[in-house]
Design a protein around this motif. Structure first.
Motif, mmCIF file in Angstrom:
data_model
loop_
_atom_site.group_PDB
_atom_site.id
_atom_site.type_symbol
_atom_site.label_atom_id
_atom_site.label_comp_id
_atom_site.label_asym_id
_atom_site.label_seq_id
_atom_site.Cartn_x
_atom_site.Cartn_y
_atom_site.Cartn_z
ATOM 1 N N MET A 79 120.775 69.504 5.069
ATOM 2 C CA MET A 79 121.553 70.542 4.432
ATOM 3 C C MET A 79 120.788 71.034 3.210
ATOM 4 S SD MET A 79 125.441 70.192 3.268
ATOM 5 C CE MET A 79 126.272 71.501 2.498
ATOM 6 N N PRO A 80 120.588 72.338 3.099
ATOM 7 C CA PRO A 80 119.825 72.861 1.968
ATOM 8 C C PRO A 80 120.606 72.737 0.663
ATOM 9 C CG PRO A 80 120.645 74.646 3.334
ATOM 10 C CD PRO A 80 120.965 73.365 4.045
ATOM 11 N N ARG A 81 119.851 72.623 -0.428
ATOM 12 C CA ARG A 81 120.475 72.521 -1.742
ATOM 13 C C ARG A 81 120.976 73.892 -2.191
ATOM 14 N NH1 ARG A 81 118.967 67.840 -4.814
ATOM 15 N NH2 ARG A 81 117.596 66.539 -3.565
ATOM 16 N N PRO A 82 122.081 73.915 -2.935
ATOM 17 C CA PRO A 82 122.599 75.194 -3.418
ATOM 18 C C PRO A 82 121.634 75.815 -4.442
ATOM 19 C CG PRO A 82 124.208 73.431 -3.729
ATOM 20 C CD PRO A 82 122.960 72.808 -3.254
ATOM 21 N N THR A 83 121.548 77.121 -4.426
ATOM 22 C CA THR A 83 120.692 77.828 -5.369
ATOM 23 C C THR A 83 121.459 78.079 -6.664
ATOM 24 O OG1 THR A 83 121.407 79.986 -4.568
ATOM 25 C CG2 THR A 83 119.507 78.983 -3.461
ATOM 26 N N ALA A 84 120.731 78.539 -7.667
ATOM 27 C CA ALA A 84 121.362 78.849 -8.950
ATOM 28 C C ALA A 84 122.370 79.987 -8.792
ATOM 29 C CB ALA A 84 120.293 79.220 -9.973
ATOM 30 N N ALA A 85 122.046 80.946 -7.945
ATOM 31 C CA ALA A 85 122.971 82.059 -7.714
ATOM 32 C C ALA A 85 124.272 81.562 -7.082
ATOM 33 C CB ALA A 85 122.322 83.107 -6.826
ATOM 34 N N GLN A 86 124.176 80.613 -6.159
ATOM 35 C CA GLN A 86 125.377 80.061 -5.540
ATOM 36 C C GLN A 86 126.246 79.357 -6.575
ATOM 37 O OE1 GLN A 86 123.123 78.005 -2.381
ATOM 38 N NE2 GLN A 86 124.774 78.698 -1.049
ATOM 39 N N PHE A 87 125.611 78.548 -7.444
ATOM 40 C CA PHE A 87 126.368 77.884 -8.505
ATOM 41 C C PHE A 87 127.047 78.907 -9.416
ATOM 42 C CE2 PHE A 87 123.703 73.971 -7.960
ATOM 43 C CZ PHE A 87 124.764 73.114 -7.709
ATOM 44 N N PHE A 88 126.306 79.927 -9.823
ATOM 45 C CA PHE A 88 126.845 80.914 -10.740
ATOM 46 C C PHE A 88 128.004 81.680 -10.123
ATOM 47 C CE2 PHE A 88 126.979 85.289 -12.287
ATOM 48 C CZ PHE A 88 127.296 85.056 -13.610
ATOM 49 N N TYR A 89 127.794 82.250 -8.946
ATOM 50 C CA TYR A 89 128.846 83.050 -8.316
ATOM 51 C C TYR A 89 130.060 82.197 -7.949
ATOM 52 C CZ TYR A 89 125.887 87.170 -8.031
ATOM 53 O OH TYR A 89 125.109 88.242 -8.344
ATOM 54 N N ALA B 279 131.851 81.275 -11.308
ATOM 55 C CA ALA B 279 132.504 82.462 -11.861
ATOM 56 C C ALA B 279 133.738 82.829 -11.045
ATOM 57 C CB ALA B 279 131.519 83.633 -11.890
ATOM 58 N N THR B 280 133.653 82.696 -9.750
ATOM 59 C CA THR B 280 134.802 82.996 -8.895
ATOM 60 C C THR B 280 135.948 82.041 -9.165
ATOM 61 O OG1 THR B 280 133.345 83.857 -7.184
ATOM 62 C CG2 THR B 280 135.566 83.237 -6.503
ATOM 63 N N VAL B 281 135.645 80.764 -9.333
ATOM 64 C CA VAL B 281 136.694 79.773 -9.604
ATOM 65 C C VAL B 281 137.394 80.095 -10.919
ATOM 66 C CG1 VAL B 281 137.123 77.355 -10.171
ATOM 67 C CG2 VAL B 281 135.657 77.929 -8.244
ATOM 68 N N LEU C 280 134.043 79.539 -0.777
ATOM 69 C CA LEU C 280 133.778 80.609 0.196
ATOM 70 C C LEU C 280 132.735 81.592 -0.326
ATOM 71 C CD1 LEU C 280 137.369 81.362 1.523
ATOM 72 C CD2 LEU C 280 135.493 80.254 2.737
ATOM 73 N N VAL C 281 132.833 81.954 -1.588
ATOM 74 C CA VAL C 281 131.855 82.877 -2.176
ATOM 75 C C VAL C 281 130.479 82.237 -2.208
ATOM 76 C CG1 VAL C 281 131.183 84.014 -4.331
ATOM 77 C CG2 VAL C 281 133.516 84.218 -3.484
ATOM 78 N N ALA C 282 130.410 80.976 -2.620
ATOM 79 C CA ALA C 282 129.118 80.299 -2.710
ATOM 80 C C ALA C 282 128.477 80.109 -1.337
ATOM 81 C CB ALA C 282 129.285 78.935 -3.393
ATOM 82 N N MET C 283 129.279 79.838 -0.318
ATOM 83 C CA MET C 283 128.733 79.620 1.014
ATOM 84 C C MET C 283 128.386 80.934 1.704
ATOM 85 S SD MET C 283 128.549 76.459 1.037
ATOM 86 C CE MET C 283 128.074 76.098 2.689
#
Length: 96
Positions: free
Chosen positions: A1-11, A14-16, A48-51
């Protein structure tokens, strides 16, 4: 499973935060169950946004890629299609 990117963490984060604040203000809940429900919904939205972010960026990259780019690898489907084409050609050459 690939590691989450910085953009995924941020978005996702922020969504939460934004959705939790919006839902709390919208429903004006004060009970513990209401706050738990709002936080659960906010977390699910953030996930959902991060994925969904990698799929959207890959689709954008494919759409904007120049059509003359060379393929550097073959997929399993490509290999299977090539094998089926060779078998088809071999079968038709035997019938002649």
């Amino acid at each position: 499973m690939p590691r989450p990117t910085a953009a995924q963490f941020f978005y996702g984060s922020a969504t939460v935060v934004i959705s939790a604040l919006a839902l709390l203000l919208l429903f004006r809940t004060e009970s513990g169950i209401g706050v738990a429900a709002v936080s659960t919904v906010a977390l699910v939205l953030g996930l959902l946004v991060a994925m969904a972010l990698p799929a959207r960026t890959r689709a954008v990259r494919r759409a904007t890629a120049p059509p003359t780019t060379a393929r550097t690898h073959r997929t399993i489907e490509d290999i299977e299609i090539a094998a089926a084409q060779r078998e088809h050609i071999a079968e038709h050459s035997l019938h002649r």
